[in-house]
Scaffold this active site. Structure first.
Site, PDB file in Angstrom:
ATOM      1  CE1 TYR A 270      35.974  31.317  66.103  1.00 59.94           C
ATOM      2  CE2 TYR A 270      33.720  32.127  66.208  1.00 59.94           C
ATOM      3  CZ  TYR A 270      34.616  31.079  66.094  1.00 59.94           C
ATOM      4  OH  TYR A 270      34.150  29.794  65.971  1.00 59.94           O
ATOM      5  CB  CYS A 318      30.042  32.759  68.048  1.00 57.91           C
ATOM      6  SG  CYS A 318      31.439  33.290  69.068  1.00 57.91           S
ATOM      7  CG  MET A 319      26.319  30.244  63.181  1.00 50.60           C
ATOM      8  SD  MET A 319      26.733  28.855  62.127  1.00 50.60           S
ATOM      9  CE  MET A 319      27.969  29.566  61.040  1.00 50.60           C
TER      10      MET A 319
END
Ligand SMILES: *Cc1c(COP(=O)(O)O)cnc(C)c1O
Length: 386
Positions: A270, A318-319
């Protein structure tokens, strides 16, 4: 290197070395004079290590009692078959008194209303409600003020359903050597316990030392010490490092799920904050992210170990996943110049070959303490006990 196999359903896991937990427990026992009890603090799911297996390992290695933060944590231990005394480290909500009695959990008491409600609940179940009196000697967190302990005991001591099993305080600066605040807290605690005894109140087991206190302040081991972080093999501060050898019990591993050889300039994750700077760099993906305790604040600022190499984590975490870069150009001759492969085991925290990533290293990168690092890794990842 990984001692455990990956879980079947996810290629990321926490490995807990129960033998290390037992050795750490015995190391603390050996600091204590004969008769001094060891209370193992297993709050917050044993600092992320898993409450029931850790409690069993610590009890088997000589811990006498357990401490938790919440009533539910105590109930979980009882449901897991644990029969040792369990202390809830702060006064729980008054609505919990029946659960405390039912599961034989000792609350910390710091108010009269709670004590009376607990005594009533115990008496109506034909039991004795054993509790520990919590004293605030200067940390300004929980407990009755040190100057009011006798007044408080007088308020509820008549109750036939109550028995004082212990009296304790908690230090704010036990890790600092020759600290004035510590000395003042200890003085207030000694005065409060002395006043109780003078007024013929039985204080039960007197205890105040946490991990740094136990290591640095043997003069106040008293009847029991409450050790948390040290049992998990981590030091509370640099001051305790020369005083006791401890073995970290938690490692965090994952397996590579994808490897690519990107073009120069390709972005990663991201925001594409990282762009591949050269040729001969592999970008590998592992299925662990910030929801697993690998804080997003570590993005681009932490490392992982794979095949004996230390590799930089790149791009935003990221998650549930993150990426790292394998700089194949910089690999030394004995390393596989072909790079890494899907299925390779990656160490996020712990040892691989001669290199180790410690909880302290990650804590420094995150701007926090090792306690939070291990708690966070324990939140979602499956734990495998070796
Ligand atoms: C958490 C806690 C401990 C254990 O502290 P460590 O630094 O992990 O040893 C002891 N006593 C109380 C009251 C605590 O809250």
């Amino acid at each position: 290197m990984a001692k455990a196999e990956a879980p079947q359903t996810r290629w990321a896991w926490v490995e807990i070395d129960l033998a290390a937990l037992r050795r750490n427990t015995r190391a603390f026992k050996s600091l204590l004079a004969r008769g001094v009890r060891l209370m193992a603090v297993v709050k917050a799911d044993a600092y992320g290590h898993g409450a029931i297996p850790c409690a069993q390992a610590m009890l088997s290695a000589g811990a006498d009692q357990l401490a938790v933060s919440t009533v539910d944590e105590g109930v979980e231990l009882r449901a897991g078959g644990i029969t040792a005394p369990i202390l809830v480290l702060s006064e729980p909500p008054v609505e919990s008194v029946d659960v405390l009695v039912e599961y034989d959990l000792m609350p910390s008491v710091s108010t009269g209303d709670f004590a009376l409600a607990f005594g009533e609940a115990a008496a109506s179940a034909d039991k004795i409600g054993r509790y520990h009196l919590a004293i605030d000697t200067g940390m300004t967190r929980t407990g009755v003020s040190w100057s009011e302990v006798c007044d408080l005991r007088s308020f509820f001591d008549f109750h036939r359903g109550l028995e004082c099993a212990g009296t304790f305080t908690h230090f704010a600066t036990a890790d600092v050597v020759s600290d004035w605040d510590f000395t003042l807290q200890l003085k207030r605690f000694d005065e409060a316990v002395g006043a109780l005894r003078e007024a013929a109140f039985d204080p039960g087991l007197v205890h105040c030392d946490n991990t740094p206190g136990t290591i640095l302040h043997p003069e106040c081991h008293y009847d029991m010490v409450r050790v948390g972080i040290g049992l998990y093999g981590l030091h509370p501060a640099h001051t305790t490092v020369p005083r006791i050898d401890l073995e970290p019990a938690m490692s965090v591993r994952a397996k590579v799920t994808r490897v690519v050889w990107p073009e120069v300039g390709d972005g990663v994750s991201y925001g594409m904050d990282y762009r591949v700077p050269r040729r001969n760099i592999q970008i590998a993906t592992i299925p662990i992210g910030y929801a697993d305790g690998l804080s997003r604040t570590l993005s681009g600022n932490t490392s992982v170990l794979v095949r004996g190499m230390r590799c930089r984590q790149v791009g935003n975490i990221c998650m549930d996943q993150c990426m790292f870069a394998v700089d194949v150009n910089s690999a030394r001759a004995y390393r596989p110049v072909s790079g890494i492969e899907v299925g390779d085991v990656v160490t996020i925290m712990g040892s691989d070959g001669a290199d180790t990533i410690t909880a302290d290293e990650i804590a420094a990168q995150r701007g926090t303490i090792n306690y939070e690092v291990v708690c966070d890794f324990g939140l979602r990842l499956e734990k495998i006990y070796v």
